[in-house]
Enzyme design. Structure first.
Site, PDB file in Angstrom:
ATOM      1  N   SER A  96      19.372  -9.105 -17.587  1.00 47.69           N
ATOM      2  CA  SER A  96      18.903 -10.121 -16.649  1.00 47.69           C
ATOM      3  C   SER A  96      17.412 -10.327 -16.815  1.00 47.69           C
ATOM      4  CB  SER A  96      19.218  -9.721 -15.207  1.00 47.69           C
ATOM      5  OG  SER A  96      18.550  -8.515 -14.867  1.00 47.69           O
ATOM      6  N   HIS A 100       8.262 -15.049 -12.454  1.00 49.14           N
ATOM      7  CA  HIS A 100       7.462 -15.679 -11.418  1.00 49.14           C
ATOM      8  C   HIS A 100       6.046 -15.851 -11.973  1.00 49.14           C
ATOM      9  CE1 HIS A 100      10.595 -15.157  -8.422  1.00 49.14           C
ATOM     10  NE2 HIS A 100      10.673 -13.875  -8.716  1.00 49.14           N
ATOM     11  N   HIS A 110      15.454 -17.895 -14.140  1.00 48.70           N
ATOM     12  CA  HIS A 110      16.365 -16.759 -13.992  1.00 48.70           C
ATOM     13  C   HIS A 110      17.478 -16.860 -15.014  1.00 48.70           C
ATOM     14  CE1 HIS A 110      20.413 -15.641 -12.368  1.00 48.70           C
ATOM     15  NE2 HIS A 110      19.819 -14.465 -12.286  1.00 48.70           N
ATOM     16  N   ASN A 112      20.993 -14.329 -16.272  1.00 45.89           N
ATOM     17  CA  ASN A 112      21.779 -13.109 -16.130  1.00 45.89           C
ATOM     18  C   ASN A 112      23.037 -13.241 -16.971  1.00 45.89           C
ATOM     19  OD1 ASN A 112      24.339 -11.875 -14.612  1.00 45.89           O
ATOM     20  ND2 ASN A 112      22.593 -10.559 -14.182  1.00 45.89           N
ATOM     21  N   ARG A 114      26.534 -10.746 -18.087  1.00 46.55           N
ATOM     22  CA  ARG A 114      27.206  -9.505 -17.729  1.00 46.55           C
ATOM     23  C   ARG A 114      28.605  -9.448 -18.351  1.00 46.55           C
ATOM     24  NH1 ARG A 114      26.424 -13.047 -13.723  1.00 46.55           N
ATOM     25  NH2 ARG A 114      28.266 -13.951 -12.729  1.00 46.55           N
ATOM     26  N   ARG A 266      19.701   1.773  -8.862  1.00 45.67           N
ATOM     27  CA  ARG A 266      18.393   1.997  -8.255  1.00 45.67           C
ATOM     28  C   ARG A 266      17.952   0.756  -7.482  1.00 45.67           C
ATOM     29  NH1 ARG A 266      14.458   2.007 -11.948  1.00 45.67           N
ATOM     30  NH2 ARG A 266      12.963   3.232 -10.735  1.00 45.67           N
TER      31      ARG A 266
END
Length: 314
Positions: A96, A100, A110, A112, A114, A266
């Site tokens: 990902s 900014h 952005h 991502n 998966r 995390r």
């Protein structure tokens, strides 16, 4: 034709390569900042490779993460569309990126990607118990229509290399990146897909690689054009207000955030996509006709961005 067997190793190689390219390209764009991170072994033989750039010259914050998760029970956020797979052993690989920038004229971006593989040995796994998902989207504060059109032309090209999917995946993106409590889009969209198995594993992986390459190909030229533009306190204040909407989406709507928290990743990594600075102004409304008002009046709504290009015969 014999179908290629899904391979976690192949996906890991692809996503790690993409992470390295993103890190290198964003460091080049910033000119001074460098990504910091660590390699963390996780339960079951997984790996977490968070990479974060903070307080750069042109980039205030960027995150480029790779994760390989192994778990005994698929989290609810990842199985809500196929509840029969919930609670089963799984492996997940993801890469990902979020950017900014300092300059309000540079959009946030952005991406991502998966891959999930679930132990479905005791269930009827049709469709297969593996799938890809992901996409990319753009969130400008002071948009330029030519940038948005170029972004979507690239998104269409990434799809056209493999299938006639752009219109479908754009509509998915428009529907997903929407703040229902605000009644507005998060940005100007891109493409978004989930439960992706079309053509089998090999063609699906090739499509996902194309999406990953296009993210940088689409964002870098926009960044390079807009980063040199001058800005002042007015533009920065508005950017911080709009970043607040970005944070609202990530915390209240985004399935990826919920999955990360539910799967025990995390917290620092899960929330690294949040903007470093935001502002919430009570009942804020830009002046009609202002550049700030143009964002919501002209851009934050589902629209066929390629129609002007197509009508001209391009």
């Amino acid at each position: 034709m014999r179908q290629q067997t899904p391979s976690i190793a192949s996906v890991k190689t692809c996503f790690l390569t993409l992470q390295r390219r993103i890190v290198g390209e964003l460091e080049r764009l910033d000119g001074a900042g460098r990504f910091a991170g660590e390699d963390l072994a996780t339960d079951g033989g997984g790996l977490s490779r968070p990479r974060v750039l903070e307080d750069g010259e042109r980039i205030e914050k960027a995150a480029a993460h790779f994760t390989h998760s192994v778990g005994s029970a698929l989290p609810p956020a990842a199985s809500e569309r196929r509840p029969e797979l919930g609670g089963r052993r799984f492996e997940a690989v993801a890469v990902s990126c979020i950017v900014h920038a300092r300059n309000p004229y540079v959009p946030a971006a952005h991406m991502n990607l998966r891959f999930f593989s679930v132990d479905a040995s005791s269930v009827d796994a049709d469709p297969p118990a593996w799938h890809f998902g992901g996409g990319f989207d753009l969130t400008p504060f002071y948009p330029f229509e030519e940038d948005v059109i170029e972004w979507h032309r690239g998104a269409r090209a990434a799809c056209d290399r493999h299938g006639d999917w752009y219109a479908e995946l754009k509509a998915n993106c428009d529907a997903y990146f929407f703040l229902p409590h605000r009644g507005e889009s998060r940005g100007v969209g891109g493409i978004f897909f989930d439960d992706w198995t079309r053509g089998g594993f090999g063609p699906s992986l090739a499509f996902v690689e194309s999406v990953g390459r296009q993210f940088l190909a689409g964002y870098v030229p926009i960044f390079e054009r807009r980063a040199p533009l001058p800005w002042g306190d007015r533009e920065e204040r508005f950017m911080l207000i709009r970043r607040g909407r970005y944070a609202e989406f990530n915390l209240a709507v985004d399935r990826g955030t919920r999955y990360g928290l539910q799967s025990g990743r995390r917290v620092e990594s899960v929330l690294a996509s949040l903007p470093p600075r935001v502002r919430w102004a009570y009942d804020h409304h830009p002046l009609p006709g202002s550049p700030e008002a143009a964002l919501t009046e002209r851009f934050l709504r589902a629209r066929d961005w390629l129609q002007p290009v197509d009508k001209s015969g391009d």
